[in-house]
Design an enzyme around this catalytic site. Sequence first.
Site, PDB file in Angstrom:
ATOM      1  N   GLU C  39      41.162  -8.190  23.050  1.00  0.00           N
ATOM      2  CA  GLU C  39      40.405  -6.990  24.100  1.00  0.00           C
ATOM      3  C   GLU C  39      40.306  -7.531  25.245  1.00  0.00           C
ATOM      4  O   GLU C  39      40.467  -6.644  26.504  1.00  0.00           O
ATOM      5  CB  GLU C  39      39.071  -6.704  23.314  1.00  0.00           C
ATOM      6  N   ARG C  44      35.828 -20.699  31.660  1.00  0.00           N
ATOM      7  CA  ARG C  44      35.123 -21.289  32.698  1.00  0.00           C
ATOM      8  C   ARG C  44      35.292 -22.569  32.098  1.00  0.00           C
ATOM      9  O   ARG C  44      35.780 -23.606  32.599  1.00  0.00           O
ATOM     10  CB  ARG C  44      34.027 -21.505  32.226  1.00  0.00           C
ATOM     11  N   ARG C  57      26.207 -37.762  24.874  1.00  0.00           N
ATOM     12  CA  ARG C  57      25.245 -37.669  23.597  1.00  0.00           C
ATOM     13  C   ARG C  57      26.706 -37.824  22.717  1.00  0.00           C
ATOM     14  O   ARG C  57      26.949 -38.875  21.894  1.00  0.00           O
ATOM     15  CB  ARG C  57      25.222 -35.817  23.600  1.00  0.00           C
ATOM     16  N   ASP C  71      37.389 -29.885  26.087  1.00  0.00           N
ATOM     17  CA  ASP C  71      36.968 -28.230  26.555  1.00  0.00           C
ATOM     18  C   ASP C  71      36.243 -28.224  27.767  1.00  0.00           C
ATOM     19  O   ASP C  71      35.401 -27.825  28.412  1.00  0.00           O
ATOM     20  CB  ASP C  71      35.627 -27.796  25.288  1.00  0.00           C
ATOM     21  N   ARG C  76      38.197 -17.951  26.129  1.00  0.00           N
ATOM     22  CA  ARG C  76      37.525 -17.402  25.128  1.00  0.00           C
ATOM     23  C   ARG C  76      37.802 -15.233  25.387  1.00  0.00           C
ATOM     24  O   ARG C  76      38.304 -14.844  26.563  1.00  0.00           O
ATOM     25  CB  ARG C  76      35.922 -17.140  26.180  1.00  0.00           C
ATOM     26  N   GLU C 138      40.309 -25.306  25.734  1.00  0.00           N
ATOM     27  CA  GLU C 138      40.013 -24.845  24.259  1.00  0.00           C
ATOM     28  C   GLU C 138      39.767 -22.786  24.264  1.00  0.00           C
ATOM     29  O   GLU C 138      39.441 -23.251  25.547  1.00  0.00           O
ATOM     30  CB  GLU C 138      38.486 -25.636  24.319  1.00  0.00           C
ATOM     31  N   THR C 151      26.780 -16.369  22.315  1.00  0.00           N
ATOM     32  CA  THR C 151      25.664 -16.227  23.410  1.00  0.00           C
ATOM     33  C   THR C 151      24.204 -16.863  22.805  1.00  0.00           C
ATOM     34  O   THR C 151      23.952 -17.802  23.841  1.00  0.00           O
ATOM     35  CB  THR C 151      25.945 -15.462  24.639  1.00  0.00           C
ATOM     36  N   HIS C 154      23.850 -20.271  21.830  1.00  0.00           N
ATOM     37  CA  HIS C 154      23.890 -21.034  22.967  1.00  0.00           C
ATOM     38  C   HIS C 154      22.459 -21.157  23.105  1.00  0.00           C
ATOM     39  O   HIS C 154      22.146 -22.277  23.767  1.00  0.00           O
ATOM     40  CB  HIS C 154      24.824 -20.917  23.682  1.00  0.00           C
TER      41      HIS C 154
END
Lengths: 206, 206, 206, 206
Positions: C39, C44, C57, C71, C76, C138, C151, C154
């Site tokens: 679609e 990014r 982390r 990533d 996306r 990714e 979204t 996140h």
Amino acid sequence: MKNWSQFLMPYGQAVDELKLKFRALRKVYQNQGEHSPIEFVTGRVKPVNSILEKMQRRYIREDVLETDMQDIAGLRIMCQFVEDIYQVADLIRQRNDMTVIEERDYVSNSKPSGYRSYHIVIEYPLQLIDQEKKVLVEIQVRTLSMNFWATVEHSLNYKYQGEFPEEISERLKRAAEASFMLDQEMSEIREEIQEAQRYQYDQQQG
Amino acid sequence: MKNWSQFLMPYGQAVDELKLKFRALRKVYQNQGEHSPIEFVTGRVKPVNSILEKMQRRYIREDVLETDMQDIAGLRIMCQFVEDIYQVADLIRQRNDMTVIEERDYVSNSKPSGYRSYHIVIEYPLQLIDQEKKVLVEIQVRTLSMNFWATVEHSLNYKYQGEFPEEISERLKRAAEASFMLDQEMSEIREEIQEAQRYQYDQQQG
Amino acid sequence: MKNWSQFLMPYGQAVDELKLKFRALRKVYQNQGEHSPIEFVTGRVKPVNSILEKMQRRYIREDVLETDMQDIAGLRIMCQFVEDIYQVADLIRQRNDMTVIEERDYVSNSKPSGYRSYHIVIEYPLQLIDQEKKVLVEIQVRTLSMNFWATVEHSLNYKYQGEFPEEISERLKRAAEASFMLDQEMSEIREEIQEAQRYQYDQQQG
Amino acid sequence: MKNWSQFLMPYGQAVDELKLKFRALRKVYQNQGEHSPIEFVTGRVKPVNSILEKMQRRYIREDVLETDMQDIAGLRIMCQFVEDIYQVADLIRQRNDMTVIEERDYVSNSKPSGYRSYHIVIEYPLQLIDQEKKVLVEIQVRTLSMNFWATVEHSLNYKYQGEFPEEISERLKRAAEASFMLDQEMSEIREEIQEAQRYQYDQQQG
């Protein structure tokens, strides 16, 4: 210290809108099968370090930056022929969505260095989230060969701060002459070319 | 009758990918503060009526169009200096994502008309939905002033089909000479310019 | 200290090329009057501060960043229907210009949080100036409503570091259920829709 | 017969300018670390065959096309939350570079079909080569899930001309309910999300 990203945002927006508008004009001419006085359009917002350097050199205070530095937003319109430059200036003058503040004709009166270009400073009303803001934009109109020469001179000037060694100065002048000659030859062949372009268009439509 | 929109789709995709790739190279040079041999890149798919006209003129049958018409997809890479042209040709030769099929050097050996450019035909593997397809793309590498002249000559040639009146022919030659002179002056000033550009970059980083 | 701008440049280039390639696929489907499983596509490069935070982390050292953080470049692909997700995964697997390294199916097996998406890590060969370089990218494939939910989650996750207050946790789950229901209703209506889209296309061509 | 390419050119230009302007607004919000009521923006000029079909269906004569068909130029603004829709409508009303002609609120009063969206028709002054021209543009403002549903309904409607079989009609209604529920869950979680987004921004600024 200034929040530069915030300060420069409207200038970036003005450059984007103006690039779109002048490129659209070019398409209109092409769609009508006419010679477009606009060959291509580029734009940029002055980098922060160049703004700072110019503030120092020209003694411009931060609080009058918006009015006293006219080229923070810059547009460049490249033309095929010298004659097109004046037509583009006319187009700009008669628009309702911007106001001409100043014009400087370095085409008829080239700078001592050999620099040629037509400069127009406009005031452009920009719609922000909750208000309208007027920003100054400098539009430089030039032929492709004027642009070529100017790019080169700009690089050299940056290094030598205008104090060119004799030899380089000589070479720049010879290049300026070659550039001027190319523009002249093109102008003489111009009407012939434009008629050929109209012919080409008619054939492709037909 | 051919479904042209379907036939030309892969060519359009190849042009889009190649424009992106060569423009990315330019950014890499700039990011490293080095002179980029690539000034700007344009591309186009040959319009259907031009394909049909060339098929007739060159006696190319529809079933061999993909192999026998090499410029259905066209890329144009503009350079600041004549020397850059050969560097761009080197860049193209050493890539793994395309294969050079043919080269023609009209820079060292300009055409009788005055036309100068470096032509490279490549084979470019394109990933379609369910298979890979190789398409031919013609890349023309030239300086800004070669490009200027060629654009003009193309318009005139279209009208006169190569049979120029004496006067126009003379003017085109004088313009070709002016264009050649401009390139020569620029080449001589070249090392100086490149050093200046590196200097400008270092200052802006520093 | 790393030169991040230099380090991230190939990732940016990979994202640009992949966006172009997957958007082109969509056009091919549309041109054939078929339902496109794609679609729209976004991409990014991970911002430097997010990379630094994740290095800490996850205890990732700078010298293994290229292999251990998968990533840095992210793509996306949004789909209309759940079924399209698996078709997109197929499309990716059969391409010659990238290699699938890893797949994780959070669509069939949603995370405890409610997160649903299909993750594919690919190795993408990139042509630099003088060499080829393989970069990891990714690709997250999801429906529009999965994307909407993700979204939101996140943003909240960023603040609470996964330790949601009871009430928010409940609301997120209800939203996940609404999102899941919407996808299910759409799937059931799917064949009907696709037939309608083909009908629409035929009418517009005819 | 109308020269459609010429007739539609100003509409295309209006769509391009408006897309640029509303996308710029989004950047301004993001740059200030605030929630943007605009998630993304798309636009299109109505295809010629759809214009012809609508002229027949609504008995619109060619000479009144500019005033009587309000959606030749169409803009779509997608929002994350229902509340954002009304904020976008406010933003449009207070701009100086366009005038609101008409508003229809299908968000508070959804159509019997289940369709929800906020419609605003504006008059947009466009600068052509030698004059200013005002064109009508229809702006549809909706959430992502309203958009999803509307896309599906549009395809089906095209086929059945509004006369849906019972079963499809039922499914569309259930999908509309799922879409509405998703929007409601999101609205309830909204303030929490927006606070989280501000938090995320502040952290990233450092």
